[in-house]
Structures are given as C-alpha cells and as structure tokens.
Motif scaffolding. Sequence first.
Motif, mmCIF file in Angstrom:
data_model
loop_
_atom_site.group_PDB
_atom_site.id
_atom_site.type_symbol
_atom_site.label_atom_id
_atom_site.label_comp_id
_atom_site.label_asym_id
_atom_site.label_seq_id
_atom_site.Cartn_x
_atom_site.Cartn_y
_atom_site.Cartn_z
ATOM 1 N N ALA A 69 0.842 -1.204 0.000
ATOM 2 C CA ALA A 69 0.000 0.000 0.000
ATOM 3 C C ALA A 69 0.876 1.251 0.000
ATOM 4 O O ALA A 69 0.559 2.238 -0.678
ATOM 5 C CB ALA A 69 -0.931 -0.004 1.211
ATOM 6 N N ASN A 70 1.974 1.216 0.722
ATOM 7 C CA ASN A 70 2.899 2.350 0.722
ATOM 8 C C ASN A 70 3.535 2.548 -0.654
ATOM 9 O O ASN A 70 3.882 3.665 -1.022
ATOM 10 C CB ASN A 70 3.991 2.151 1.773
ATOM 11 N N GLY A 71 3.686 1.458 -1.397
ATOM 12 C CA GLY A 71 4.191 1.575 -2.765
ATOM 13 C C GLY A 71 3.250 2.391 -3.634
ATOM 14 O O GLY A 71 3.688 3.179 -4.477
ATOM 15 N N ALA A 72 1.949 2.225 -3.425
ATOM 16 C CA ALA A 72 0.971 3.040 -4.155
ATOM 17 C C ALA A 72 1.097 4.502 -3.740
ATOM 18 O O ALA A 72 1.045 5.406 -4.583
ATOM 19 C CB ALA A 72 -0.441 2.525 -3.898
ATOM 20 N N THR A 81 3.542 10.498 -4.861
ATOM 21 C CA THR A 81 4.415 11.630 -4.570
ATOM 22 C C THR A 81 5.192 12.107 -5.785
ATOM 23 O O THR A 81 5.877 13.118 -5.709
ATOM 24 C CB THR A 81 5.426 11.269 -3.457
ATOM 25 N N HIS A 82 5.095 11.406 -6.884
ATOM 26 C CA HIS A 82 5.818 11.791 -8.092
ATOM 27 C C HIS A 82 5.253 13.093 -8.661
ATOM 28 O O HIS A 82 4.062 13.385 -8.553
ATOM 29 C CB HIS A 82 5.721 10.666 -9.130
ATOM 30 N N GLU A 83 6.100 13.856 -9.291
ATOM 31 C CA GLU A 83 5.700 15.160 -9.830
ATOM 32 C C GLU A 83 4.634 15.029 -10.914
ATOM 33 O O GLU A 83 3.818 15.918 -11.092
ATOM 34 C CB GLU A 83 6.936 15.877 -10.389
ATOM 35 N N ASP A 84 4.623 13.904 -11.629
ATOM 36 C CA ASP A 84 3.608 13.702 -12.660
ATOM 37 C C ASP A 84 2.204 13.660 -12.078
ATOM 38 O O ASP A 84 1.247 14.015 -12.750
ATOM 39 C CB ASP A 84 3.853 12.389 -13.408
ATOM 40 N N PHE A 85 2.089 13.211 -10.836
ATOM 41 C CA PHE A 85 0.751 13.088 -10.250
ATOM 42 C C PHE A 85 0.418 14.237 -9.312
ATOM 43 O O PHE A 85 -0.509 14.985 -9.546
ATOM 44 C CB PHE A 85 0.616 11.749 -9.514
ATOM 45 N N TRP A 86 1.170 14.363 -8.242
ATOM 46 C CA TRP A 86 0.790 15.320 -7.209
ATOM 47 C C TRP A 86 1.618 16.602 -7.273
ATOM 48 O O TRP A 86 1.680 17.360 -6.336
ATOM 49 C CB TRP A 86 0.933 14.676 -5.832
#
Length: 147
Positions: free
Chosen positions: A45-48, A53-58
């Motif tokens: 779950a922590n892997g998700a 936290t990647h710049e592409d998403f958040w």
Amino acid sequence: MKTYKYLFLLVGLSILGCSDLEEEPIGLLAPDGFFKTTADIQTAANGAYGHMTHEDFWGRKLSLTLMLRGDMVAIGDPSTSARRIDHDVFTVQADNGMIDGYWLRTYQIIAAANQAIAGAEDVDVADEIKNPVTAQAYFTRALLTFI
C-alpha cells in the motif's frame, strides 16, 4: 600463428565449458511469495502512496491543470509555455505535457493498490487485523478511479 592457436583454444574451451548450463534460482522476486504478514500488505500500500508523490501526479501538473480549468485562475503572462496556455483556453491536445504523464502515473498507482489487495488474500491473519491495512489500498484505488 601462435596467437591464433591460443585464440582457437580459448574459444573451444569456452564452448565446451558452457554446454550444460542449468539455472537453479535460489529465490524469485514475485508477488506470490511476498505477502506473508500485514506488514507486507502495508508495504505494498505504501508503494501506491510512493507513486502519488511523483511530480507527474501530485506536482504542479495536476494542481495547475485543475486550477486553469476553473474560473478562478488565468494565465497572465502570454509568454508562458504553450501546454499551460492550452489548458487556459481549453484547446488541449492528447499529447499535452501536463496530462500525458498524469494518466500513466494514475494507472501505476491503481495497479499497485490492486497488487496489495490481491496479496492480502494470501495472508493468513484474522480479518480484524488484515482489513484496516487492506482498506488503505481499497481507498487509494477508489480515489484514483474517481479522480
């Protein structure tokens, strides 16, 4: 001549030495053998969350894209990048740099959550202990499906 003799000898020995290669793996890195405890479910779950936290998403791409699509924000500098202006004037193409990485990252997060949910079925622990940890993966998958 002597050099060629040693070269042929070396090639011949290497061919003969590799004739009975059999692979005997000591361990395999596979999801099937990974999930044994609730800590392993939490790791998945922590892997998700890590993908989130990647710049592409958040990063700026998501927040700026959402703000520009609303009525509260507009681009004041006309010399800014074209991919941002496209969002401001609603002329976004499919290859726009603000969204193409976002969708890829979204599906990676959903896949990671699905992996945690599927792995939770292999853990032999009481449901009262396992369900709160697995619920994090269910929530992550639901949130990303909704967004």
